[in-house]
Scaffold this active site. Sequence first.
Site, PDB file in Angstrom:
ATOM      1  N   LYS A  18       0.801  -1.166   0.046  1.00 24.53           N
ATOM      2  CA  LYS A  18      -0.110   0.056   0.019  1.00 24.53           C
ATOM      3  C   LYS A  18       1.050   1.287  -0.003  1.00 24.53           C
ATOM      4  O   LYS A  18       0.701   1.924   0.911  1.00 24.53           O
ATOM      5  CB  LYS A  18      -0.945  -0.163   1.339  1.00 24.53           C
ATOM      6  CG  LYS A  18      -2.015   1.024   1.346  1.00 24.53           C
ATOM      7  CD  LYS A  18      -3.289   0.869   0.351  1.00 24.53           C
ATOM      8  CE  LYS A  18      -4.047   1.636   0.257  1.00 24.53           C
ATOM      9  NZ  LYS A  18      -5.155   1.604  -0.934  1.00 24.53           N
ATOM     10  N   ASP A  34      -1.997 -12.589   5.130  1.00 25.42           N
ATOM     11  CA  ASP A  34      -3.102 -13.314   5.881  1.00 25.42           C
ATOM     12  C   ASP A  34      -4.398 -13.371   5.200  1.00 25.42           C
ATOM     13  O   ASP A  34      -4.980 -14.135   4.743  1.00 25.42           O
ATOM     14  CB  ASP A  34      -3.324 -12.853   7.409  1.00 25.42           C
ATOM     15  CG  ASP A  34      -4.301 -13.399   8.103  1.00 25.42           C
ATOM     16  OD1 ASP A  34      -4.477 -14.601   8.058  1.00 25.42           O
ATOM     17  OD2 ASP A  34      -5.214 -12.752   8.693  1.00 25.42           O
TER      18      ASP A  34
END
Length: 357
Positions: A189, A245
Amino acid sequence: MKKIIILPGDGIGPEIIRQADKVFNYIAEEEKIPLTTEKAYIGGAAIDKYGVPFPKKTEEKCLSSDAVLLGAVGGPKWDDIDPEIRPEKGLLAIRKALGTYANLRPAKMRDSLVHHSPIKEEIVSGTDIMIVRELTGGIYFGKREKGEREGVRFAYDVEHYDEGEISRIAHIAFKQARMRKRHLTLVDKANVLDSSKLWREVVKEIAEEYEDVKLDFMYVDNASMQLIRRPRDFDVVLTNNIFGDILSDEMSQITGSIGLLSSISAGEGPWLYEPIHGSAPDIAGKNLANPLGTILSVAELVRNSLGEEGIALKIERAVEETLAEGYRTADLTKGEYVGCEEMGDLVVEKLRKLKGL
Ligand code: IPM
Ligand code: MG
């Protein structure tokens, strides 16, 4: 003699691990691979017995082993417990104790299960992605606090990485790409987070040592769309702990069954192998679980920690052929299904048939 520690854990953990035991017995007795296995406690089972999710005794056994196989941890029984000793803390603690910083989660669309994917066949068929998730750093292990100041409650969790943590896993990801289609996508990000900017910087520097690997970058929100729109365009995906995850759960659905996916957690000490699914307390003890993710984790253990590539391939082939013959556990069909124990027996029966090969 190789020593393997087996941690069944909670929920469906013990029953899927029983199927792994059958495969280990086969390898030891019939393939004559010198190995011993020993069980130890983790998660809720360890809380019940020792009051903590990762007891010292388990830690010592794991640290002196050649490899560790884990079933699953957690369940509603321990939901109201002190958050510091939740079963999941046991998982984080073992990762940290073994220093398994690189979590490899393969997600491959098997032809025999292509109709099981919620995604259209023409999009999903042929998908073969390796998620390389950083496992011992970032927001999972950063400074955190939950408190109250002047009557206002607050909480924070810090995403912290240093260049050493990024570079060691980047090397693993580039090497994976070299063994595959030589394409690496860093998912981050970087349009918002400084930690992601550092990941990009370091990964670009390391890329100079791997000029034969095509490197590209993608923001995590976009990646979560593209993985569904055009999963075949990905090969190796490198990402931090939390994004890995989330994206690996997304991948488990794209390829049809979370019950089939194995994972490898690699690091400096003994490696840790586990299916990526959880403890599924709703079906625990009912002989309904899919043991194949665990059996495929055994294959990876045999390959990477015992160095027995031939036997690893045989285990994978036994799983493929059992599926190709139409056997399904309940998670994979609305029709007739076999139980967890029967699926384990079927795979071992296949192994016996493949023995001479
Ligand atoms: C996983 C799990 C764990 C994680 C949980 C149980 C702590 O979701 O292995 O993906 O978040 O790492
Ligand atoms: Mg997860």
